[in-house]
Design an enzyme around this catalytic site. Structure first.
Site, PDB file in Angstrom:
ATOM      1  N   HIS A  86       0.821  -1.218   0.000  1.00 21.53           N
ATOM      2  CA  HIS A  86       0.000   0.000   0.000  1.00 21.53           C
ATOM      3  C   HIS A  86       0.857   1.271   0.000  1.00 21.53           C
ATOM      4  CE1 HIS A  86      -0.005  -0.168   4.563  1.00 21.53           C
ATOM      5  NE2 HIS A  86      -0.061   1.130   4.436  1.00 21.53           N
ATOM      6  N   SER A  90       3.810   2.351   8.331  1.00 20.39           N
ATOM      7  CA  SER A  90       3.568   1.354   7.288  1.00 20.39           C
ATOM      8  C   SER A  90       4.852   1.046   6.535  1.00 20.39           C
ATOM      9  CB  SER A  90       2.543   1.883   6.291  1.00 20.39           C
ATOM     10  OG  SER A  90       1.272   1.781   6.845  1.00 20.39           O
ATOM     11  N   ASP A 133       1.140  -7.694   2.242  1.00 18.08           N
ATOM     12  CA  ASP A 133       1.265  -6.255   2.007  1.00 18.08           C
ATOM     13  C   ASP A 133       2.737  -5.831   1.877  1.00 18.08           C
ATOM     14  OD1 ASP A 133       0.839  -3.556   1.809  1.00 18.08           O
ATOM     15  OD2 ASP A 133      -0.588  -3.453   3.464  1.00 18.08           O
TER      16      ASP A 133
END
Ligand code: ARG
Length: 720
Positions: free
Chosen positions: A84, A655, A219
């Site tokens: 992402h 992230s 991810d």
């Protein structure tokens, strides 16, 4: 009895990091905190974590793009981060024919790597500049101080600015401005895409599973940083070579167990752990619900078009994902704040503080001032949420609004034609960018619906004067959706912004009256100018007051409890932090237990053929059914471990962060937080807070077995 216990625990936890709470500054790690890390299982020295002179773990950590973290995993500048985080670069590299977002991509040699417009930044050094900052604003009132601050920052960071070596300084206020630290970053701008799994793996579970455990998402994405031959940052060039990093992380495929030490380095974007009860009330009553409402409208409209057309999907995907991400976050945040009674707990602590502050001139006024400040701003806060979405979320309106500066230039007496040209050329470049991701069908619907929502939802006294009367006079009853649809249709049909020929003639011969007569411009300008003129100054005053009060409140908290102050950490602000904790299962609610890992079995259980969120590549299903996991298998489970959870304290910005074991090896990539603790920006819950990580063994399995990119695996230093 129970309530007293809760209050006691709370007041304690506000003062002092407990359990695995804390986002620590790795360069200023206190001995107590380091000792706690060792007690939990850390086997590295403080010097190995962060060293001023030698290469250390921190040298492998980087700021990825605008708001993520990445880590170096090879001697040739290979970067791991989240899918992402690489999402827009992957979407930008894709076309309907070569759809890397959909099908995945691997470079089997360096020539196949794809150029991106990303940058990465390494932390070079830090300096405490509190004294310098304070000396420069000494004797000023709070308002003067706030106004002067940008200039003070600039004069300090200018001293370290070194364009040739890509060095820039940025100053971060810590503890709400009780301390100022300058971080000096080295920035590289030739970053290439090396690999990404198909979206069905990288975003498996989509928005349904987002912010939730149990999770089964792969991810991750892979990039490489390039530099000029002499190692200096450079623009993209075929002659650039992979950066030789100061440090890179070895990768452990030994696997994780419940209770294992886990450490996360990265760039958490923002927390407000010292938020007041006033702030929580505003958030819960107005800010979060109005944003969720507004985004609901946009997301539904966008999604409908994305499903219909793969080209629209590629155009809107990245924007859609970020709107959806915080749409779900803000909704969940308020639900959890209510569940945890955070407002009541904050208020109880504030009462205690007020009691202590009685008779202390520096502190006793704080909460009366807070009350007044919030009372003054609250009536306008909903409008700000709307305006802040970028003219409510219509890309055309947002682009049109960005031309207010061009209009101002065109009207400026004595401005040179060269300056006008510069301003119009910049607008033409911005228009190109806007067009590359513009989908007219969804945008027109968004404009109609959000303009109507504003009409119904925002107090009439705050509407831009005459705007809605104008619509009524031409298009009819403001209670009817049809009215707004007709108005939006006309706006899209008549604007010069979507018409190349008319835009070209405007830019050849720029004239303010052309903008002013444009329906998209006049819509955007009416709302933005109304806000800027009447409400932005109130917001600035509100913020300035809050900053002043926040600084004294925090100073007071530390004074009230000096022993605990030694173990306090500053709020996240996108400066480098380390957090430590352990791999750990949890009980989300009565009678429910969540395991600390998920496996291939669960991936297959969630699989729905052809689904937008839960589809899978055929090869993945085949390999998973055959249990073809090679060296990445988890022997204890006889399966492939996909994701795991830890107790680490992280937030958005983290992230892509490396999850590191006690010996300094990479074991996973952090990519999410769990729903039951979505109030984590305001208060960390020691029982329920979890960080969701993709297991590095799953990452390597995807690269190796699904992607066949053995070249990437052989670059890594594997610890078996
Ligand atoms: N919640 C994740 C974060 O903020 C982002 C996950 C992106 N995935 C998605 N389905 N939108 O870091």
């Amino acid at each position: 009895m129970k309530k007293i216990l809760v209050l006691f625990l709370f007041s304690f936890s506000l003062l002092k990091a407990m359990a695995d709470e804390g986002m620590w500054l790795p360069m200023l790690l206190g001995q107590q905190v380091y000792n706690d890390m060792v007690k939990k299982g850390l086997k590295l020295t403080k010097e190995q974590l962060y060293s001023v002179n030698k290469s250390s773990l921190k040298d492998a950590i980087l700021i990825f793009g605008g708001g993520c973290t990445g880590e170096i995993v090879s001697g040739e500048g290979l970067i791991f981060t989240n899918h992402h985080c690489g999402y827009s670069a992957i979407a930008n590299a894709s076309t309907v024919e070569h759809n890397y977002l959909q099908d995945g991509f691997y470079a089997y040699n360096k020539d196949q790597e794809i150029k991106s417009d990303l940058t990465v930044q390494f932390l070079d050094r830090i300096a405490d500049v509190t004294n310098e900052v304070e000396a420069a604003v000494k004797g000023l009132s709070w308002a003067e101080r706030t106004a002067k601050m940008p200039e003070v920052y600039k004069s300090i960071t200018d001293k370290v600015l070194d364009n040739e070596n890509g060095l820039v300084g940025r100053i971060y206020p810590m503890f709400k401005g009780n301390q100022y630290i300058m971080y000096v970053y080295k920035s590289y701008r030739d970053i290439r895409l090396v690999g990404a799994p198909p979206e069905t793996v990288g975003k498996f579970g989509g928005d349904t599973d987002n912010w939730e455990w149990p999770r089964h998402t792969g991810d991750f994405s892979i990039f490489r940083v390039y530099a000029a031959k002499d190692g200096k940052p450079a623009d993209y060039s075929k002659d650039n070579t992979p950066l030789k990093p100061k440090y890179f992380l070895p990768v452990s495929i030994k696997g994780v167990k419940d209770g294992d030490y886990a450490m996360i380095y990265g760039y958490p974007g923002g927390t407000n752990r010292y938020e007041t009860s006033y702030g929580i009330q505003l958030k819960n009553d107005i800010e979060n619900p109005s944003l969720v409402n507004l985004r609901d409208v946009r997301l539904k409209i966008m999604h409908e078009q994305m499903l219909k057309d793969p080209a629209v999907k590629l155009k809107l995907a990245s924007n859609y994902a970020s709107i959806a991400n915080y749409w779900k976050f803000f909704d969940g945040e308020t639900k959890q704040l209510i569940k945890f009674h955070t407002f009541d707990q904050k208020q109880a602590y504030e009462n205690k503080f007020a009691e202590w502050a009685k008779g202390k001139a520096e502190y006793e006024h704080i909460f009366t001032d807070y009350a007044k400040n919030y009372a003054e701003w609250t009536p306008y806060s909903k409008q700000r949420q709307y305006i802040n979405e970028g003219i409510m979320g219509s890309p055309l309106a947002a682009f049109a609004g960005s031309l207010i500066g061009v209009e101002a230039n065109l009207l400026k007496p004595g401005i040179s034609s060269a300056d006008i040209k510069k301003s119009v050329d910049a607008a033409t470049a911005a228009r190109k960018k806007f067009q590359s991701s513009e989908d007219k069908i969804s945008d027109q619907k968004i404009m109609a619906q959000t303009a109507m929502l504003f009409y119904n939802d925002i107090d009439k006294s705050q509407h831009p004067i005459g705007f809605y009367e104008g619509i009524k006079n031409i298009y009819g009853d403001l209670k009817e959706e049809q009215t707004f649809k007709k108005w939006a249709t006309n706006t899209f049909d008549k604007t010069i912004m979507l018409d190349d020929a008319r835009w070209a003639s405007f830019s050849a011969n720029p004239d303010a009256t052309v903008l002013q007569a444009d329906p998209a411009f006049s819509y955007a300008a009416a709302f933005i100018k109304n806000y800027n003129l009447k409400y932005a100054p109130l917001y600035t005053a509100f913020n300035t007051n809050n900053a002043r009060l926040g600084k004294s409140y925090l100073k007071g908290i530390m004074e009230m409890n000096p022993a605990a102050a030694a173990k306090m950490y500053p709020d996240a602000n996108f400066s480098m932090r380390v957090s430590f904790g352990s791999v750990k299962s949890y009980n989300p609610r009565d009678a429910v237990h969540y395991d600390y890992i998920t496996t291939g079995k669960g991936v297959l259980e969630k699989y729905i053929a052809g689904d937008y969120e839960f589809d899978l590549p055929a090869k993945q299903i085949e390999l998973m059914k055959k249990k073809d996991f090679g060296q990445y298998i988890d022997k204890a489970r006889n399966d492939l471990v996909v994701d795991f959870i830890t107790t680490n304290d992280i937030t958005g910005g983290n992230s892509g962060s490396p999850v590191i074991d006690g010996s300094g090896n990479l074991i996973g990539l952090a990519f999410d937080g769990n729903y039951e603790a979505l109030s984590h920006k305001i208060a960390f819950d020691k029982d329920l807070n979890r960080t969701i990580c993709v297991d590095v063994r799953y990452v390597l399995w995807c690269i190796d077995k699904l992607g066949g990119a053995k070249n990437i695996i052989s670059e890594l230093k594997l610890v078996k």
